[in-house]
Design an enzyme around this catalytic site. Structure first.
Site, PDB file in Angstrom:
ATOM      1  N   GLU A  61       7.692  -1.368 -45.978  1.00 39.02           N
ATOM      2  CA  GLU A  61       6.735  -0.269 -45.735  1.00 39.02           C
ATOM      3  C   GLU A  61       5.548  -0.897 -45.027  1.00 39.02           C
ATOM      4  O   GLU A  61       4.775  -1.636 -45.632  1.00 39.02           O
ATOM      5  CB  GLU A  61       6.302   0.361 -47.063  1.00 39.02           C
ATOM      6  CG  GLU A  61       7.435   0.928 -47.905  1.00 39.02           C
ATOM      7  CD  GLU A  61       8.044   2.193 -47.313  1.00 39.02           C
ATOM      8  OE1 GLU A  61       7.393   2.842 -46.471  1.00 39.02           O
ATOM      9  OE2 GLU A  61       9.183   2.515 -47.680  1.00 39.02           O
ATOM     10  N   GLU A 100      -3.846  -0.270 -35.381  1.00 40.20           N
ATOM     11  CA  GLU A 100      -4.308   0.105 -36.719  1.00 40.20           C
ATOM     12  C   GLU A 100      -5.641  -0.593 -36.986  1.00 40.20           C
ATOM     13  O   GLU A 100      -5.748  -1.809 -36.854  1.00 40.20           O
ATOM     14  CB  GLU A 100      -3.267  -0.370 -37.748  1.00 40.20           C
ATOM     15  CG  GLU A 100      -3.621  -0.026 -39.159  1.00 40.20           C
ATOM     16  CD  GLU A 100      -2.564  -0.513 -40.141  1.00 40.20           C
ATOM     17  OE1 GLU A 100      -2.201  -1.715 -40.095  1.00 40.20           O
ATOM     18  OE2 GLU A 100      -2.092   0.295 -40.954  1.00 40.20           O
ATOM     19  N   CYS A 120      -2.588   3.101 -45.046  1.00 41.95           N
ATOM     20  CA  CYS A 120      -1.579   3.035 -43.980  1.00 41.95           C
ATOM     21  C   CYS A 120      -1.402   4.387 -43.321  1.00 41.95           C
ATOM     22  O   CYS A 120      -1.077   4.460 -42.152  1.00 41.95           O
ATOM     23  CB  CYS A 120      -0.268   2.527 -44.547  1.00 41.95           C
ATOM     24  SG  CYS A 120       0.217   3.427 -46.017  1.00 41.95           S
ATOM     25  N   LYS A 138       4.625 -10.009 -56.624  1.00 43.85           N
ATOM     26  CA  LYS A 138       3.599 -10.903 -56.053  1.00 43.85           C
ATOM     27  C   LYS A 138       2.551 -10.004 -55.391  1.00 43.85           C
ATOM     28  O   LYS A 138       2.731  -9.520 -54.273  1.00 43.85           O
ATOM     29  CB  LYS A 138       4.261 -11.821 -55.012  1.00 43.85           C
ATOM     30  CG  LYS A 138       3.560 -13.133 -54.731  1.00 43.85           C
ATOM     31  CD  LYS A 138       2.134 -13.051 -54.266  1.00 43.85           C
ATOM     32  CE  LYS A 138       2.002 -12.644 -52.820  1.00 43.85           C
ATOM     33  NZ  LYS A 138       0.566 -12.497 -52.407  1.00 43.85           N
TER      34      LYS A 138
HETATM   35  P1  NAD Z   1      -0.387  -8.300 -45.381  1.00 37.85           P
HETATM   36  O1  NAD Z   1       0.861  -8.068 -44.607  1.00 37.85           O
HETATM   37  O2  NAD Z   1      -1.343  -9.288 -44.866  1.00 37.85           O
HETATM   38  O3  NAD Z   1      -0.036  -8.747 -46.883  1.00 37.85           O
HETATM   39  C1  NAD Z   1       0.779  -7.972 -47.713  1.00 37.85           C
HETATM   40  C2  NAD Z   1       1.389  -8.864 -48.782  1.00 37.85           C
HETATM   41  O4  NAD Z   1       2.262  -9.799 -48.146  1.00 37.85           O
HETATM   42  C3  NAD Z   1       0.375  -9.692 -49.571  1.00 37.85           C
HETATM   43  O5  NAD Z   1       0.778  -9.773 -50.914  1.00 37.85           O
HETATM   44  C4  NAD Z   1       0.475 -11.051 -48.902  1.00 37.85           C
HETATM   45  O6  NAD Z   1       0.092 -12.099 -49.758  1.00 37.85           O
HETATM   46  C5  NAD Z   1       1.957 -11.111 -48.590  1.00 37.85           C
HETATM   47  N1  NAD Z   1       2.345 -12.049 -47.521  1.00 37.85           N
HETATM   48  C6  NAD Z   1       1.598 -12.508 -46.498  1.00 37.85           C
HETATM   49  N2  NAD Z   1       2.335 -13.368 -45.738  1.00 37.85           N
HETATM   50  C7  NAD Z   1       3.569 -13.438 -46.297  1.00 37.85           C
HETATM   51  C8  NAD Z   1       4.773 -14.123 -45.971  1.00 37.85           C
HETATM   52  N3  NAD Z   1       4.853 -14.938 -44.926  1.00 37.85           N
HETATM   53  N4  NAD Z   1       5.847 -13.941 -46.768  1.00 37.85           N
HETATM   54  C9  NAD Z   1       5.793 -13.110 -47.819  1.00 37.85           C
HETATM   55  N5  NAD Z   1       4.680 -12.441 -48.187  1.00 37.85           N
HETATM   56  C10 NAD Z   1       3.579 -12.592 -47.426  1.00 37.85           C
HETATM   57  O7  NAD Z   1      -1.062  -6.854 -45.549  1.00 37.85           O
HETATM   58  P2  NAD Z   1      -2.429  -6.498 -46.239  1.00 37.85           P
HETATM   59  O8  NAD Z   1      -3.543  -6.911 -45.348  1.00 37.85           O
HETATM   60  O9  NAD Z   1      -2.428  -6.942 -47.657  1.00 37.85           O
HETATM   61  O10 NAD Z   1      -2.313  -4.884 -46.274  1.00 37.85           O
HETATM   62  C11 NAD Z   1      -2.642  -4.084 -45.219  1.00 37.85           C
HETATM   63  C12 NAD Z   1      -1.406  -3.653 -44.439  1.00 37.85           C
HETATM   64  O11 NAD Z   1      -0.489  -2.993 -45.306  1.00 37.85           O
HETATM   65  C13 NAD Z   1      -1.725  -2.627 -43.369  1.00 37.85           C
HETATM   66  O12 NAD Z   1      -1.053  -2.955 -42.180  1.00 37.85           O
HETATM   67  C14 NAD Z   1      -1.199  -1.329 -43.944  1.00 37.85           C
HETATM   68  O13 NAD Z   1      -0.876  -0.349 -42.989  1.00 37.85           O
HETATM   69  C15 NAD Z   1      -0.024  -1.796 -44.709  1.00 37.85           C
HETATM   70  N6  NAD Z   1       0.346  -0.796 -45.717  1.00 37.85           N
HETATM   71  C16 NAD Z   1       1.477  -0.048 -45.530  1.00 37.85           C
HETATM   72  C17 NAD Z   1       1.812   0.938 -46.454  1.00 37.85           C
HETATM   73  C18 NAD Z   1       3.053   1.788 -46.289  1.00 37.85           C
HETATM   74  O14 NAD Z   1       3.410   2.492 -47.226  1.00 37.85           O
HETATM   75  N7  NAD Z   1       3.719   1.773 -45.153  1.00 37.85           N
HETATM   76  C19 NAD Z   1       0.998   1.143 -47.570  1.00 37.85           C
HETATM   77  C20 NAD Z   1      -0.141   0.366 -47.717  1.00 37.85           C
HETATM   78  C21 NAD Z   1      -0.453  -0.619 -46.795  1.00 37.85           C
END
Ligand code: NAD
Length: 486
Positions: free
Chosen positions: A249, A385, A283, A175
């Site tokens: 992650e 962040e 990230c 997803k």
């Molecule tokens: P997000 O948490 O808003 O969304 C990530 C994913 O989760 C999306 O596909 C979203 O649709 C889904 N999602 C949202 N609510 C959900 C729920 N209740 N249940 C299940 N899935 C749900 O993050 P984002 O804005 O897409 O990405 C940015 C974030 O990702 C930043 O905080 C960044 O640091 C983090 N990130 C971490 C890494 C790592 O390797 N640690 C890598 C890249 C990004």
């Protein structure tokens, strides 16, 4: 490529029309709608999970060598189509095409890396107290994986999960983020093209709170592999309704420490790259920099010049630009908010601080790389962040102070050090409370080594052999033999 994927999901080996393809996907550089995907309905989610379940046993029963062949073929097909896939990524995510192409090639590398790992899955023999007993520990695939991914690296963050899971013998339902679904669908289409059996890889689209949450709660999903924000990661951990494995992650707030022995020019170059690449939407982006007072003014000045020298442009029209458009209005708003908060509390703005000028930028989410000096931990920029092209800098006097400031965060993903003195390097790398420490470089993650966070940055690992073992269970088989003559 986009035409083939528009309005589709990948279920049971075929791109199928979504029942309600009404989620718009926009080019963040222009605001133009480039296509639509579906918000998966419950029956579409069920079909994808059922397909992955049906495909699991036959896929797990293939030899490691056979799965390896599929992954090598996938890597080759992705690399062969890197230009088109990169353009597609830029259209939905905003990063310049050449940077997107680099990401696609790294995805191909992940396919080949895990193809090799698939041939080396082995267990252990464990000694028992008496000779008529033998214990073997076997590794078995976890089952069906639900992979939920963000938008900042739309190919790699899908790929690490896909490749690790497939190498281990798992099947997967992916997803992707709402705003970058097409890159994930393109990867899924490549899986079909190279003959990965139907149902092994499925891609469903839609809002995280509905479609992602449905995967988390579904009893037919054995493991959730999630990359995203710490807030959503915590919610996922708390909301599963059946016990399942999870790797999370999550977010970061990554420091760079520049000591008295550092090569200042190398530190400036590293900081400019890791603070502003992908518009800081990484990230492991450097969010905050601590510089020893003796070289503070020089460093600050040089980083401001380096930031001013970076180009910002539409990533399709200028494939070589340093920064493209930010992926959506949300990280841009947060960048502005952190900038205002810091300057109101006394930070000095030395570079950027505004959108680039010109009518071509009027409808997109653009921002100049921004440098703030004299920051303190009263400011959001140093403690939260941002996920934008902005970095805060503060001076320090002792290494202890630098470590205390660097560790003053709930996050623990990546940290950076520029120093030449071996004692300083050892001291800092031991005391920084992070899953990754990069010394005299800013590439904290490589394919061969485990990559993961601690504290609120998550649990579990991607990359390396460890990235595949996340998709495997141990099974202890204890056997008793009637030994002749015993
Ligand atoms: P997000 O948490 O808003 O969304 C990530 C994913 O989760 C999306 O596909 C979203 O649709 C889904 N999602 C949202 N609510 C959900 C729920 N209740 N249940 C299940 N899935 C749900 O993050 P984002 O804005 O897409 O990405 C940015 C974030 O990702 C930043 O905080 C960044 O640091 C983090 N990130 C971490 C890494 C790592 O390797 N640690 C890598 C890249 C990004």
């Amino acid at each position: 490529m986009l035409q083939e994927l528009d309005g589709k999901m990948l279920v049971d080996g075929a791109l199928v029309a979504a029942e309600s393809p009404d989620v718009e996907v926009c080019d963040p550089a222009t605001g133009t709608v480039i296509g639509r995907v579906g918000a998966a309905r419950p029956q579409e989610i069920e079909r994808a999970i059922a397909a992955a379940r049906a495909a699991f046993r036959p896929w797990a029963d293939l030899s490691g060598k056979a799965r390896s062949g599929h992954l090598h073929a996938l890597g080759d097909a992705i690399a062969a189509d890197a230009d088109a896939m990169a353009r597609l990524m830029t259209l939905e995510q905003g990063k310049p095409v050449n940077e997107a192409r680099g990401e696609i090639m790294k995805l191909a590398e992940a396919c080949h890396f895990y193809a090799e790992e698939a041939t080396r899955i082995h267990g252990e023999t464990i000694p028992n107290d008496s000779p008529d007993f033998t214990s073997i520990v076997e590794r078995e695939p976890v089952g069906v994986v639900g992979a939920i991914t963000p938008w900042n690296y739309p190919a790699e963050l899908v790929g690490w999960k896909l490749c690790g899971a497939l190498a281990a013998g798992c099947t997967i339902v992916i997803k992707p983020a709402e705003i970058t679904p097409f890159t994930a669908l393109a990867i899924g289409a490549k899986c079909v093209e190279v003959g990965i059996p139907a149902g092994v890889v499925n891609v469903i689209t839609g809002p995280g709170s509905v479609v992602g949450q449905a995967l988390v709660e579904h009893k037919g999903i054995d493991k959730i592999a999630f990359t995203g924000s710490s807030a959503v990661g915590l919610r996922i951990q708390q909301s599963a309704t059946s016990v399942k494995q999870m790797s999370l992650e999550l977010g970061g707030n990554c420091p760079l420490i520049v000591t008295a022995s550092a090569n200042i020019d190398a530190a400036v170059k590293g900081a400019a790259r890791r603070s502003f690449r992908n518009c800081g939407q990484i990230c492991i982006a450097i969010n905050r920099i601590y510089v020893v007072r003796a070289v503070y003014d020089t460093f600050v000045e040089k980083l401001a010049s380096a930031a001013d020298a970076l180009s910002v442009a539409n990533g399709i029209e200028n494939p070589d630009a340093d920064l493209g458009a930010m992926a959506s209005a949300e990280p841009l708003d947060k960048t502005r908010q952190h900038l205002d908060d810091a300057t109101a509390k006394g930070a000095r703005l030395l570079a950027g601080g505004k959108a680039p000028e010109g009518s071509v930028f009027a409808k997109g989410h653009f921002f100049r790389p921004t440098v703030l000096a004299d920051c303190t931990h009263e400011m959001q920029i140093m403690t939260e962040e941002t996920f934008g092209p902005i970095v805060g800098i503060a001076p320090f006097d002792t290494l202890d102070e630098a470590v205390t400031l660097a560790n003053d965060t709930p996050y623990g993903l990546a940290s950076y050090v520029f120093a030449k003195d071996a004692d300083e390097i050892r001291y800092l790398s031991q005391r920084l409370d992070y899953g990754n420490v990069a010394v005299n470089n800013v590439d904290a993650g490589i394919m061969n080594a485990p990559y993961g966070g601690r504290k609120q940055s998550g649990v579990g690992y991607e990359h390396g052999r460890e990235g595949m073992l996340q998709y495997m269970n141990f099974k202890h088989v204890r056997m008793r033999f009637d030994l002749p003559g015993a």
